[in-house]
Design an enzyme around this catalytic site. Structure first.
Site, mmCIF file in Angstrom:
data_model
loop_
_atom_site.group_PDB
_atom_site.id
_atom_site.type_symbol
_atom_site.label_atom_id
_atom_site.label_comp_id
_atom_site.label_asym_id
_atom_site.label_seq_id
_atom_site.Cartn_x
_atom_site.Cartn_y
_atom_site.Cartn_z
ATOM 1 N N VAL A 15 0.846 -1.196 0.000
ATOM 2 C CA VAL A 15 0.000 0.000 0.000
ATOM 3 C C VAL A 15 0.882 1.246 0.000
ATOM 4 O O VAL A 15 0.608 2.231 -0.694
ATOM 5 C CB VAL A 15 -0.967 -0.008 1.201
ATOM 6 C CG1 VAL A 15 -1.763 1.281 1.248
ATOM 7 C CG2 VAL A 15 -1.917 -1.202 1.104
ATOM 8 N N SER A 40 14.309 -1.426 7.236
ATOM 9 C CA SER A 40 14.515 -0.507 6.112
ATOM 10 C C SER A 40 15.142 0.813 6.555
ATOM 11 O O SER A 40 15.652 1.560 5.721
ATOM 12 C CB SER A 40 13.176 -0.209 5.432
ATOM 13 O OG SER A 40 12.638 -1.384 4.882
ATOM 14 N N CYS A 162 -11.648 -2.149 1.733
ATOM 15 C CA CYS A 162 -11.737 -2.037 0.280
ATOM 16 C C CYS A 162 -12.941 -2.778 -0.292
ATOM 17 O O CYS A 162 -13.441 -2.429 -1.358
ATOM 18 C CB CYS A 162 -10.464 -2.567 -0.368
ATOM 19 S SG CYS A 162 -10.015 -4.222 0.179
ATOM 20 N N GLY A 194 -5.434 -7.442 -2.777
ATOM 21 C CA GLY A 194 -5.991 -7.081 -1.475
ATOM 22 C C GLY A 194 -5.291 -7.746 -0.308
ATOM 23 O O GLY A 194 -5.357 -7.257 0.825
ATOM 24 N N HIS A 257 -12.206 -5.434 -6.996
ATOM 25 C CA HIS A 257 -13.159 -6.258 -6.249
ATOM 26 C C HIS A 257 -14.540 -6.115 -6.890
ATOM 27 O O HIS A 257 -15.025 -4.996 -7.095
ATOM 28 C CB HIS A 257 -13.243 -5.771 -4.798
ATOM 29 C CG HIS A 257 -12.027 -6.058 -3.974
ATOM 30 N ND1 HIS A 257 -10.980 -6.847 -4.393
ATOM 31 C CD2 HIS A 257 -11.700 -5.672 -2.698
ATOM 32 C CE1 HIS A 257 -10.067 -6.925 -3.433
ATOM 33 N NE2 HIS A 257 -10.475 -6.219 -2.404
#
Lengths: 366, 366, 366, 366
Positions: A15, A40, A162, A194, A257
């Site tokens: 995302v 990271s 979503c 998703g 979706h």
């Protein structure tokens, strides 16, 4: 206009990557701060995502050079805010629910508004779950949230799951026209993106579907009631209707979706033609104010028998429009239809960005 | 026992190929006659299907040598009957509806029972639509059919559409236990083999689903009412319930139709546990009489959250069992569940063969 | 004949599951012992695999009740051997290479022959890499292995990587007829089951292929040289030819690895027809001795332009045959063809079982 | 600049649809004329493609209103030319080879340049097969073609088959640097859009690949020799090298053909690093003259092990760049690599449009 500097929490995840690319040329916002897991932290963004990048589009040269911070270290973001590099953050955190909830609150406490994709705060009583076309007035809870929490400029606003995006706007358009849904049965066929990456194993998605997505049905049944709800005493009161029953399935589709919706109205029932007219003419605040990420026409109705289809319709109007088709009478309820929305854009990062546009417009982002 | 010689109409098409392979080692029946379009007529079966064979399994050496006849030439079948090569036929004809209806009647008229896969006669008032576990007594109309038509040994019996197979037996088991469905909403996710070959283009099935299958929803809503109906005055009277509303979708799965079912009972409502017990213990005539193609347990319930899945469950018990899972309370109706059956075996050729076993058992096949 | 009791190491993983189901009705062997990671140890087999079972077929009732042992605890297997429950083991261990190597040696040391699927010992100089139809004589190294290691009844034998299975038998049949391959270029298109579960993410396999499989090309290029090699001084000497260059790709196929092979012979070159005759008539020890898992015809040649295809051809002859097609002259080398074998049966558990049949036949399994 | 009016032959088919959308905002060309089969003739373009539209993007409002003409009626195009609506045509005809050849010649005879996607004229001795980055000088044959045919402004130029696009530019870049390929083995994994719509049946592309594409291998082996050839006596002379052997496979990918290439140079052999440098710095006429459809960097090399991948790389630089990866030494030849290009854009309509840009630049389009 000078662009507002924004940060991304969870910037290296799927995302987060979507936020980064969608903001590449945003007219109001500019990514200047990126935070992720300690693994990271300290790397340049381009190095932190090397070998993990999932998207077709790439990121701006300026983003490539950003030094990724540890998302747990709120102080770094506060310092970035001070030096003008992080007015607010998009949260795409992928931790546990309790951790996410606490961390998002810490950012708000530190004066940094959090516009979140995570589900952690969707059921917090004073946190709005926003869809720009449906409940922009729910942003009005923000001053109450700030006051009761003792936060000054910080706050938390989230977007819903979503899987409900494709039918919430069509339902709202009908409700606004006086036709409120009382009962709703919905079967979804949801894309693999998703579930993130690695997400769903390919052995489950070649010559197969999976008739279950953990937690998804509960969210589909509860979140609409908050979104259709009202504010009382500084907290959201759920709407009583519609009653919703959902079955959520995973299918071998990359993005998009699809939902088969069966709908029962109250006593007042629209005709098929009336519904099409209501949808075709529906515009809401994001359209009226022409927000950069707003689809010009939020509900696109297709007359062909065999539409919407994920691959052909998910990208409609910057992947921010909902595409609906197959509206027809229902033998059991009143009407049924099939609806589609892009789950990682309208349903995730794109929806989050439009929420930020709404909150900027309403004056909550400085 | 000497095997009964049978013929296949439409023997070279996809359903015909399934009949051929499924009958390879059948204990009661043996393929001795094959008919197809004029294009195939005159060729050996193995040559007629060369380059068009779609299945993993192959056919018996004896079938390979059969000279394919023109299916339009009923006289050839009548002659085969006389010489003991064709006691009855399985019809897998793929012509237009009117043509099929007339041709199947011509075979019956010629004294050859027709056990059909085609939809042409499903709405003929005196033709039974049989599911061995649900309405075996509907075969009782055959003598009436023969009498009113003036047919001696010939008759027509058909099987229902493949998309309803997965929930008809579960519904019937509940009805038999006193819990009749009043209203039913169902969303199907259907396999591509249901459309034959070439059938659905791959451009529609890579990274995509198609929310429409022509005619399928109408069949799904009407056929159960005939199957649950009764015989009066030599014709079927439809049941009044359940009211059904269906959305049928095509998904990238080779075999196996999945259905998400939402169910409302009448006043008497079973508990979740009761339903599971009813399903687990359900046996019908095909099981009691141990028909060769009968699944030992017609309804297999799986407790895992994420089952049934087409690739893993469709082949259960010779691909003749129905696999059900995810039974749980419904927020809108009473209960919901997900059901799966193999569309080209239980839903087509295998179902047709078990119908022939039923009719043989009942004495209608000589 | 009383069946030989066997154990499975790594019994709950995907290859282990394949061993379990393939041995369900084996005429010589019977699973009486199962070992896996400490996490599964102490559970009944059916409980240990609950929710993790990946296959269509299930396991015998007797296997369901076996108490799973810790695979690291060699003493448990030795005890099982003593009480007559574990004459030898199939190793489907999924640990690191060094760990696997040491653990397999410990079993051999404890007197338990190890027939392994793992790659750990493929390059151990005195361990045979067996394909029943190609190098059954390599089993002759076992007494030398036992002697130099100081093992009595224990030993280690392995099978090669799944990706080379489809062309090794065709190459060997030609070599035996005097036509040895000198140079070989091969591109594979490999099924996702080869990566286990969860394995390849579905986001990589919907509308996509991946042109890389870690380590696969190296194995494809080296293992054939050992298999075509000879024994000298108690160790394998690699063959010098063929030189091999491989590109290995992952494609969205459940089972079945396909290989496009380009082949250059030495000075003596067969005609296309000669090659087809050699392949059609090829039989080796497993066929001559009629091993239970031996395909009757190890190389099946299909004349259709568009075969072999994974879904239609992988299950040929119990999924143990190799299916070849498209043999034709090559503009650059001498000939080219396309070959297919089932990667989890011929290429993994089925191949391992046939190796055990070979070793039993040769007298190494007591 | 006033835009040049262009026509599309075969405007309603899949390649035609691609031309229409890709030309939506072209700076030099504007679609003013559309022709298709007699079935579409007389309809507005938007009506002619209703229900047959395959793409995500739609067409300009002005195109929607164009009255589709019968492509067989060259006189209509000539009249359109006269009235300034059709300076030249893109041919996406989908008829038989002989018919296409004759019809394209009739357009040229009528003074209308034909820039074709069809394979009909690829082997006509005086027709250039153009790739803008490889053989732009082959356009020089046009005056000779016009002269010998007696055509004034009309001519025919074509583009090569889509399956070779991904490696022709990399090969040419190396040849230009002095490293000519002598022998080439290539295995392709090609997208289903290459077969048009309905094209490949989904039953062949779910859990399957097809190791054959009719005619594709022959084209892959011959066309490069013409493209690398020279002009002598008004006709093309094929190059003698490279010798090519191709295996072409169909895989379940929407767009993007992938090729695994094994390459042998002549005596002079570049190092891996040299090759990467040559590719990175390669620019040709389309880049130097900055044609609208030219990718800025025609060869993009990716260092990741697992790239290029069709879904992630096919759209690079307007889907006109070639993406290459996995360059490494070859055990049999000199080097090997994997290359990808978008088959319906770079390999079809996009390539055709860049050819028109080239021919406009060279002065052949008025």
């Amino acid at each position: 206009m000078k662009k507002i500097p924004v940060g991304i929490l969870g910037a290296t995840g799927m995302v987060g990557q979507n936020y980064i690319t969608l903001l590449n040329d945003h007219p109001w916002f500019e990514v200047k701060y990126a935070a992720a897991s300690p693994r990271s932290a300290g790397k340049k963004y381009r190095d932190a995502v090397a070998g993990r990048w999932q998207l077709k589009d790439s990121f701006n040269a300026s983003v490539a050079e950003i030094l990724v911070e540890d998302a747990n270290d709120v102080g770094r973001a506060a310092a970035a805010k001070k030096r003008g590099d992080c007015s607010f953050v998009f949260s795409a955190l992928e931790m546990g629910k309790d951790e996410t909830r606490a961390l998002e609150e810490a950012y708000a406490q530190a004066g940094i508004p959090v516009i979140s994709n995570a589900s952690a705060h969707r059921w917090t009583a004073d946190v709005p779950v926003l869809i720009g076309e449906v409940n922009p007035h729910h942003a009005d809870i923000i001053p109450l949230q700030q006051k009761s929490r003792g936060w000054d400029t910080g706050f938390i606003a989230v977007k819903p799951n979503c899987s409900i995006q494709s039918y919430m706007i069509p339902l709202h358009a009908l409700a606004e026209a006086g036709y409120s849904a009382q009962r709703l049965i919905v079967t979804t066929m949801q894309a693999v993106s998703g579930a993130g990456y690695p997400g769903v194993p390919s052995l489950d998605m070649v010559d197969n579907i999976v008739p279950y997505i953990g937690g998804e049905e509960e969210k589909s049944e509860k979140e609409p009631l908050k979104i259709f709800g009202s504010i009382a005493d500084g907290a959201f009161q759920n709407a009583a209707f519609p009653k919703i029953s959902a079955c959520c399935n995973r299918v071998p589709v990359v993005d998009g979706h699809t939902a088969c919706v069966y709908l029962e109205f109250g006593e007042k029932k629209p005709s098929i033609d009336e519904i099409k007219k209501i949808w075709a003419s529906f515009k809401a605040l994001p359209q009226k104010e022409d927000f950069p990420f707003a689809p010009r026409q939020p509900i696109i109705y297709r007359e062909e028998d065999n539409r919407p289809q994920p691959r052909k319709d998910r990208d409609a109007d910057k992947a921010m429009a909902v595409v609906v088709g197959r509206l027809r009478p229902c033998n059991v309820f009143d009407v049924r239809f099939t609806a589609l929305s892009h789950n990682t854009i309208r349903g995730a990062a794109g929806g989050g960005i439009m929420n930020a546009e709404l909150l900027k417009f309403k004056g909550y982002l400085g």
